[in-house]
Structure formats: structure tokens, C-alpha cells
Write an enzyme that holds these catalytic residues in place. Structure first.
Site, PDB file in Angstrom:
ATOM      1  N   PHE A   6     -11.997  -1.074   4.377  1.00 18.46           N
ATOM      2  CA  PHE A   6     -11.028  -0.283   5.127  1.00 18.46           C
ATOM      3  C   PHE A   6     -11.114  -0.613   6.618  1.00 18.46           C
ATOM      4  CE2 PHE A   6      -9.477   3.502   2.474  1.00 18.46           C
ATOM      5  CZ  PHE A   6      -9.444   2.740   1.318  1.00 18.46           C
ATOM      6  N   GLU A  40      -6.194   5.024  -8.951  1.00 17.77           N
ATOM      7  CA  GLU A  40      -7.476   5.610  -8.555  1.00 17.77           C
ATOM      8  C   GLU A  40      -7.987   6.627  -9.569  1.00 17.77           C
ATOM      9  OE1 GLU A  40     -10.005   6.278  -4.720  1.00 17.77           O
ATOM     10  OE2 GLU A  40      -7.970   5.490  -4.686  1.00 17.77           O
ATOM     11  N   ASP A  48       0.856  -1.183   0.000  1.00 23.89           N
ATOM     12  CA  ASP A  48       0.000   0.000   0.000  1.00 23.89           C
ATOM     13  C   ASP A  48       0.897   1.240   0.000  1.00 23.89           C
ATOM     14  OD1 ASP A  48      -2.301   1.485   0.056  1.00 23.89           O
ATOM     15  OD2 ASP A  48      -2.661   1.249   2.196  1.00 23.89           O
ATOM     16  N   THR A  98     -13.133   0.760  -3.757  1.00 24.61           N
ATOM     17  CA  THR A  98     -12.437   1.187  -2.553  1.00 24.61           C
ATOM     18  C   THR A  98     -13.348   2.027  -1.668  1.00 24.61           C
ATOM     19  OG1 THR A  98     -10.375   2.225  -1.795  1.00 24.61           O
ATOM     20  CG2 THR A  98     -11.490   3.252  -3.665  1.00 24.61           C
ATOM     21  N   LYS A 124      -9.284   1.933  -9.439  1.00 23.63           N
ATOM     22  CA  LYS A 124      -9.857   2.123  -8.102  1.00 23.63           C
ATOM     23  C   LYS A 124     -10.979   3.154  -8.180  1.00 23.63           C
ATOM     24  CE  LYS A 124      -7.505   2.077  -4.268  1.00 23.63           C
ATOM     25  NZ  LYS A 124      -6.525   2.434  -3.215  1.00 23.63           N
TER      26      LYS A 124
END
Length: 317
Positions: A176, A94, A17, A154, A130
Site C-alpha cells: 500500500f 476480500e 481498484d 493485502t 484477498k
């Protein structure tokens, strides 16, 4: 005894990440994920300075007026391209969080990102787009998946989001964990949670078991960890995306790591009836934690996008 990181690799696909190439090269993950916050941090690294300048130059050559979005995407793709040179799998890139409530714009921007990767010789099967798991984002992912472009939904905080994502055929979701824990700490007055009672961990376990029981192909990738205890409590999850700091902590620990999740041991049957848009929005609205954290996550990504754009403008001043 081998490290917990190596033990984890035997049961879970480890994902980095970060956008930091040196950290990725050090820990050798299969995949890597980026987002506006990580792109902002990466853009501040000296090694990315030439890429930043190149992205600005290309964007200004293509359009003299609205060049910032083009530059942002070029930078994200450039960083993704660098990452793909040191990992065997995929990179998640993203889509602009400001498009989180616009299905058509999300699709158009996603296809543009894929085209940029392809122009650099990178096949679409090495990319995940994403997209925030709003209703509009889930619908965009559904259509992109049907066109052969795979997605990572996400900012996912609720079972309702996860069920809708799987029903839409999303390739992967990112629940998350740590941000769910943050909310519960803030609102419960409880400052510490054991890993087995951590609300973020319990959320991912429930989603994982539901997917396996109902034979969904959507991959569950736990994200946003606050400590190694959360990671260890999800050992066996399909994938886990982990920051360099926590990768190092796992790599330095040689204790035994016990598998916690297994597709053949999913406990009591979990049933859920898929809902339409109105039902989705109602369920999400009734979940204060998910509603607040989804909105906050989108705001924060937009804020970091704005910071990077201001920096780019400063470079041209």
C-alpha cells in the site's frame, strides 16, 4: 504521443481498484480489485440494487439465524461476477477482515467464496482471495495456494510481510504505497515528497528488486496511490491497481512515461533471512509504521463491513 495510461499498459498490467462496472468498462483494465470499502460504495449504486436484494433473499433462504455473513459473501461474489463479465483477467475478493487473525476460519471462508464462484460457473483461476498479511493470514494463504486457490495478500506495509508472503508461495501481494506516505507525512512533519523519495514508492521498489533477484514468482502489485507521480515512479512494476480518478488522470496526460522498474535491472543485491513466527512478529512490532497501518487497515475494513451489514439489516426492518 499516446497517453501515459496506454504507455503504462505496455510495461505493467493495469488493474482497476474499484467495484464500479461503468468505470471498469471505460478504462478496460486486465484485472480488478475489491475490498469491503469498495463493496460498500458499490452497494450504494443503483445498478447493484437487484443484486443486493437477490443476495439478501438467497441468504435468508439458506439460514434464518446467522444470515448476514452469507449475504455479505453472496454480494461480494455477485459484484465479482459482474466485474468478470467486462474484464479478461481476475477479480480479487476480500475475505472478512474480522478473520484476519484466524487461519482456520480464513481458509474455510475462502473455500466457501470459491465454491460460490464455481456455482456461478466461474473457475477458480479467475479469482484471487484477498487476505490481510498478518502472520495468520499468510499461513492461510500458504495452505490455500497448496490446494490450488490463489491469493492476494493485502494491507502489506513492510519488507518483512513481503518476504514472508513470497516464502509462503503467495500468488500476489498488494503493498500500500499511499498509506505508507500518509504515515510518514503525519510523523515526519514533511508535507510533500518527490516521487523518487516517496517512502511508499521506495518500499515497493525494494520488494520488487528483492523478488526478482531471488527469483520469487510472487507478483508485486502496487496499490493505494495518492497521486499519479507515485504510479509513474513504479512504471514497470508487475501490476498496479489504480482508482478510476487516477486512471482518468493518466489517460488525459500525453507526456512521456519512462520505465522505472525492470527485472534485469535491480541494483545492489538485497539479502534477507526468512524468520519464524516469533521473528516475524518481532520485526513487525519494531516497524511502527507497518504495525499501525496494518491494524488501522483491518479496523477500517471491519468498520465498512459493519456499515454494510447495518444497511442490510435496515433493508429487512
Amino acid at each position: 504521443m499516446i497517453s501515459k495510461l496506454e504507455q503504462l499498459r505496455e510495461m505493467t498490467v493495469v488493474v482497476a481498484d474499484t467495484g464500479d462496472i461503468d468505470a471498469i468498462d471505460l478504462y478496460q483494465p486486465v484485472d480488478a480489485t475489491t475490498n469491503p470499502s469498495l463493496i460498500l460504495k458499490a452497494a450504494e449504486l443503483e445498478r447493484y440494487r437487484p443484486l443486493l436484494e437477490q443476495s439478501m433473499k438467497q441468504a435468508r433462504q439458506q439460514t434464518q439465524t446467522d444470515w448476514l455473513p452469507e449475504c455479505m459473501d453472496a454480494l461480494a461474489v455477485g459484484i465479482g461476477r459482474e466485474i468478470l463479465q467486462v474484464i479478461p483477467g481476475r477479480v480479487s475478493t476480500e475475505i472478512d477482515a474480522r478473520l484476519s487473525f484466524d487461519t482456520e476460519a480464513t481458509i474455510a471462508r475462502g473455500m466457501s467464496l470459491v465454491e460460490k464462484y464455481q456455482n456461478d460457473g466461474i473457475a477458480s483461476d479467475r479469482i484471487l482471495l484477498k487476505i490481510a498479511a498478518t502472520w495468520e493470514g499468510i499461513r492461510a494463504a500458504e495452505r490455500l495456494e497448496k490446494s490450488g486457490i490463489q491469493c492476494n495478500l493485502t494491507l502489506l506495509f513492510s519488507f518483512e510481510q513481503a518476504a514472508a508472503a513470497a516464502d509462503a508461495g503467495a500468488f500476489l501481494i498488494s503493498p500500500f504505497v499511499g498509506r505508507i506516505l500518509d504515515w510518514h507525512k503525519l510523523h515526519s512533519g514533511k508535507t510533500e515528497y518527490l516521487p523518487e523519495e516517496d517512502p511508499g514508492v521506495l518500499s515497493v521498489k525494494s520488494i520488487y528488486n528483492f523478488y526478482k533477484q531471488h527469483h520469487y514468482d510472487t507478483i508485486v502489485m502496487g496499490a493505494s496511490f495518492r497521486n499519479t507521480g507515485e504510479i509513474e515512479a513504479l512504471a514497470g512494476c508487475d501490476r498496479l491497481t489504480i482508482s478510476p480518478q487516477l486512471l482518468e488522470a493518466l489517460n488525459s496526460d500525453s507526456g512521456e512515461l519512462v520505465r522505472q522498474l525492470h527485472p534485469d535491472r535491480t541494483g545492489e543485491l538485497i539479502n534477507y533471512e526468512q524468520v519464524n513466527e516469533a521473528g516475524f512478529r518481532c520485526h513487525l512490532n519494531n516497524n511502527a509504521m507497518a504495525t499501525e497501518k496494518l491494524a488501522e487497515g483491518i479496523r477500517n475494513f471491519i468498520a465498512d463491513q459493519d456499515k454494510l451489514e447495518k444497511r442490510l439489516l435496515g433493508e429487512t426492518a
